[in-house]
Enzyme design. Structure first.
Site, PDB file in Angstrom:
ATOM      1  N   LYS A 207      -0.194  11.858   4.773  1.00  0.00           N
ATOM      2  CA  LYS A 207      -0.151  10.550   5.851  1.00  0.00           C
ATOM      3  C   LYS A 207       0.532   9.373   5.384  1.00  0.00           C
ATOM      4  O   LYS A 207       1.680   8.941   5.849  1.00  0.00           O
ATOM      5  CB  LYS A 207      -1.457   9.891   6.496  1.00  0.00           C
ATOM      6  CG  LYS A 207      -1.396   8.998   7.424  1.00  0.00           C
ATOM      7  CD  LYS A 207      -2.924   8.178   7.564  1.00  0.00           C
ATOM      8  CE  LYS A 207      -2.639   6.941   7.987  1.00  0.00           C
ATOM      9  NZ  LYS A 207      -3.795   6.095   8.051  1.00  0.00           N
TER      10      LYS A 207
ATOM     11  N   LYS B 231       0.882  -1.132   0.026  1.00  0.00           N
ATOM     12  CA  LYS B 231      -0.063  -0.047  -0.172  1.00  0.00           C
ATOM     13  C   LYS B 231       0.797   1.196  -0.055  1.00  0.00           C
ATOM     14  O   LYS B 231       0.586   2.147  -0.715  1.00  0.00           O
ATOM     15  CB  LYS B 231      -0.821  -0.147   1.274  1.00  0.00           C
ATOM     16  CG  LYS B 231      -1.708   1.333   1.404  1.00  0.00           C
ATOM     17  CD  LYS B 231      -2.569   1.434   0.758  1.00  0.00           C
ATOM     18  CE  LYS B 231      -3.392   2.921   0.941  1.00  0.00           C
ATOM     19  NZ  LYS B 231      -4.511   3.023   0.058  1.00  0.00           N
TER      20      LYS B 231
HETATM   21  P1  NAD Z   1     -11.830   8.508   9.638  1.00  0.00           P
HETATM   22  O1  NAD Z   1     -10.650   9.494  10.612  1.00  0.00           O
HETATM   23  O2  NAD Z   1     -12.677   9.254   8.922  1.00  0.00           O
HETATM   24  O3  NAD Z   1     -12.257   7.332  10.812  1.00  0.00           O
HETATM   25  C1  NAD Z   1     -11.656   6.672  11.686  1.00  0.00           C
HETATM   26  C2  NAD Z   1     -12.454   6.264  12.918  1.00  0.00           C
HETATM   27  O4  NAD Z   1     -11.545   5.617  13.682  1.00  0.00           O
HETATM   28  C3  NAD Z   1     -13.342   7.639  13.554  1.00  0.00           C
HETATM   29  O5  NAD Z   1     -14.489   7.409  13.558  1.00  0.00           O
HETATM   30  C4  NAD Z   1     -12.673   7.628  14.909  1.00  0.00           C
HETATM   31  O6  NAD Z   1     -13.578   7.989  15.723  1.00  0.00           O
HETATM   32  C5  NAD Z   1     -12.370   5.881  15.004  1.00  0.00           C
HETATM   33  N1  NAD Z   1     -11.225   5.964  16.200  1.00  0.00           N
HETATM   34  C6  NAD Z   1      -9.963   6.391  16.143  1.00  0.00           C
HETATM   35  N2  NAD Z   1      -9.360   5.985  17.220  1.00  0.00           N
HETATM   36  C7  NAD Z   1     -10.145   5.086  17.674  1.00  0.00           C
HETATM   37  C8  NAD Z   1     -10.117   4.389  18.873  1.00  0.00           C
HETATM   38  N3  NAD Z   1      -8.801   3.997  19.661  1.00  0.00           N
HETATM   39  N4  NAD Z   1     -10.970   3.488  19.196  1.00  0.00           N
HETATM   40  C9  NAD Z   1     -12.111   3.361  18.589  1.00  0.00           C
HETATM   41  N5  NAD Z   1     -12.345   4.024  17.371  1.00  0.00           N
HETATM   42  C10 NAD Z   1     -11.367   5.213  17.065  1.00  0.00           C
HETATM   43  O7  NAD Z   1     -10.752   7.711   8.667  1.00  0.00           O
HETATM   44  P2  NAD Z   1     -11.123   7.125   7.352  1.00  0.00           P
HETATM   45  O8  NAD Z   1     -10.871   8.031   6.218  1.00  0.00           O
HETATM   46  O9  NAD Z   1     -12.179   6.250   7.345  1.00  0.00           O
HETATM   47  O10 NAD Z   1      -9.898   6.150   7.031  1.00  0.00           O
HETATM   48  C11 NAD Z   1      -9.565   4.774   7.795  1.00  0.00           C
HETATM   49  C12 NAD Z   1      -8.370   4.075   7.310  1.00  0.00           C
HETATM   50  O11 NAD Z   1      -8.494   3.837   5.937  1.00  0.00           O
HETATM   51  C13 NAD Z   1      -6.971   5.198   7.307  1.00  0.00           C
HETATM   52  O12 NAD Z   1      -5.940   4.279   8.041  1.00  0.00           O
HETATM   53  C14 NAD Z   1      -7.020   5.671   6.073  1.00  0.00           C
HETATM   54  O13 NAD Z   1      -5.498   6.086   5.834  1.00  0.00           O
HETATM   55  C15 NAD Z   1      -7.420   4.275   5.282  1.00  0.00           C
HETATM   56  N6  NAD Z   1      -8.187   4.972   3.646  1.00  0.00           N
HETATM   57  C16 NAD Z   1      -8.822   5.783   3.727  1.00  0.00           C
HETATM   58  C17 NAD Z   1      -9.157   6.314   2.425  1.00  0.00           C
HETATM   59  C18 NAD Z   1     -10.141   7.257   2.334  1.00  0.00           C
HETATM   60  O14 NAD Z   1     -10.443   7.595   1.091  1.00  0.00           O
HETATM   61  N7  NAD Z   1     -10.698   7.953   3.390  1.00  0.00           N
HETATM   62  C19 NAD Z   1      -8.468   5.606   1.254  1.00  0.00           C
HETATM   63  C20 NAD Z   1      -7.818   4.446   1.678  1.00  0.00           C
HETATM   64  C21 NAD Z   1      -7.543   4.148   2.846  1.00  0.00           C
END
Ligand code: NAD
Length: 327
Positions: free
Chosen positions: A278, A200
């Protein structure tokens, strides 16, 4: 244990209901008619997203066939003895905190049956390997798979994500497939633990520089008086053709003429510049650990970081075209 097995109940827990996790959890929780086992689906997030999930899942009728639950904390979630724990968390620290807390609070009986962690978060390969070792040290029947995704929020919503998996055994890979295929179109084996995270980060390091190259070329072409849609069309049958020129062209005129690309929608709804930053930070940290020099990725990071500081972090990373043009 698999969803297609005849075991009476499969217990799946999902932690992290953000932009990605909410959509993935909604797809994962849907019981299929051909599935013999009953699904018990428990969610947890540190904020109010778990209530939002329960409301949405109930509204679309998921609760009619799946037993839906919202855990009040990670200890309660662990004590319910899940067969699978799927996580979608923002940082390495969050994955360490969540996986660590759950694995240490599983009931003793789970050591015999095993709990399988599937971490879809983008985190460092070193942390993925560490979590794999930590989970295995509690019981050899537990396992941890790094399974970061490509496809963004649209892919999460449409269940068309690609999963890049780092998996310690073929048996575990077979077990995770039915679950991941409910949320995505492809489940790609990348090697042993940590390899999914490594693939990734390598992919996104190359993509980050690729996008900047296309931004610079589109910008120069326009200044030289070339129609951006003509330039994109020629590039897309020539040697510069790539995802950033063809699928997500950063120039709004080219994207509109191609019929795809977040730039056509004022850079909304794509892959955010802050998320790319990130991933570049994680890739460069891994490069330092490996003693590798990545000068172009270092320069990419500087540029995405400057754009993020200018308030463009939530815009699709193709917004680098505007940033480089000084807008
Ligand atoms: P986001 O910040 O929208 O969601 C993360 C969620 O995790 C939040 O609801 C937060 O409250 C929760 N959280 C954080 N710490 C926590 C804990 N200790 N206990 C319980 N809940 C907790 O992030 P996202 O955009 O949904 O991305 C999630 C993952 O996917 C990330 O690692 C990101 O890099 C990856 N990703 C995102 C995308 C995108 O387009 N958004 C694309 C590919 C990969």
């Amino acid at each position: 244990m698999s969803i297609s097995s005849s075991s009476s109940i499969i217990k799946v827990s999902f932690v992290g209901l953000g932009n990605m996790g909410m959509q993935m959890a909604l797809n994962l929780a849907k019981q299929r008619e051909d599935e013999l086992a009953k699904l018990q689906f428990t969610v947890y997030d540190m904020n109010e997203a778990k209530s939002k999930f329960m409301k949405q899942a109930t509204e679309v009728g998921i609760g009619r066939s799946t037993v839906l639950q919202s855990a009040s904390d990670l200890t309660t979630l662990a004590e319910a003895n899940p067969d699978f724990v799927v996580t979608s968390l923002p940082t390495c620290e969050a994955s360490e905190a969540v996986v660590g807390s759950i694995v240490n609070n599983l009931p003793p009986s789970s050591s015999a049956t095993g709990c399988l962690f599937i971490d879809t978060s983008t985190i460092s390969p070193a942390v993925s390997k560490k979590l794999h070792q930590q989970v295995k040290s509690v019981s050899p029947h537990h396992d941890y798979v790094d399974a970061p995704v490509s496809g963004g929020v649209k892919g999460a919503t449409d269940a068309s994500l690609t999963f890049m998996t780092g998996c310690s055994s073929e048996e575990t890979f077979q077990k995770i497939q039915p679950l991941l295929k409910r949320m995505g179109k492809a489940v790609l084996p990348c090697g042993t633990s940590g390899s999914g995270s490594a693939v990734k980060l390598c992919n996104n390091a190359a993509l980050a520089a690729q996008m900047i190259g296309i931004c610079e070329a589109m910008s120069l072409g326009e200044s030289l008086g070339v129609d951006p849609s003509v330039l994109a069309n020629v590039m897309n049958v020539s040697t510069a053709k790539c995802w950033s020129s063809e699928v997500n062209n950063p120039h709004p005129i080219a994207a509109k003429s191609i019929g795809s690309g977040a730039s056509a929608n004022d850079y909304e709804g794509g892959f955010g510049t802050a998320l790319m930053l990130k991933d570049l930070n994680l890739a460069l940290d891994a490069a330092v650990e490996e003693g590798k020099s990545m000068p172009l990725t270092g320069l990419s990071r500087q540029l995405y970081s400057l754009a993020d500081n200018r308030g463009l972090g939530r815009k699709d990373f193709g917004v680098m075209l505007q940033f480089l043009n000084g807008k």
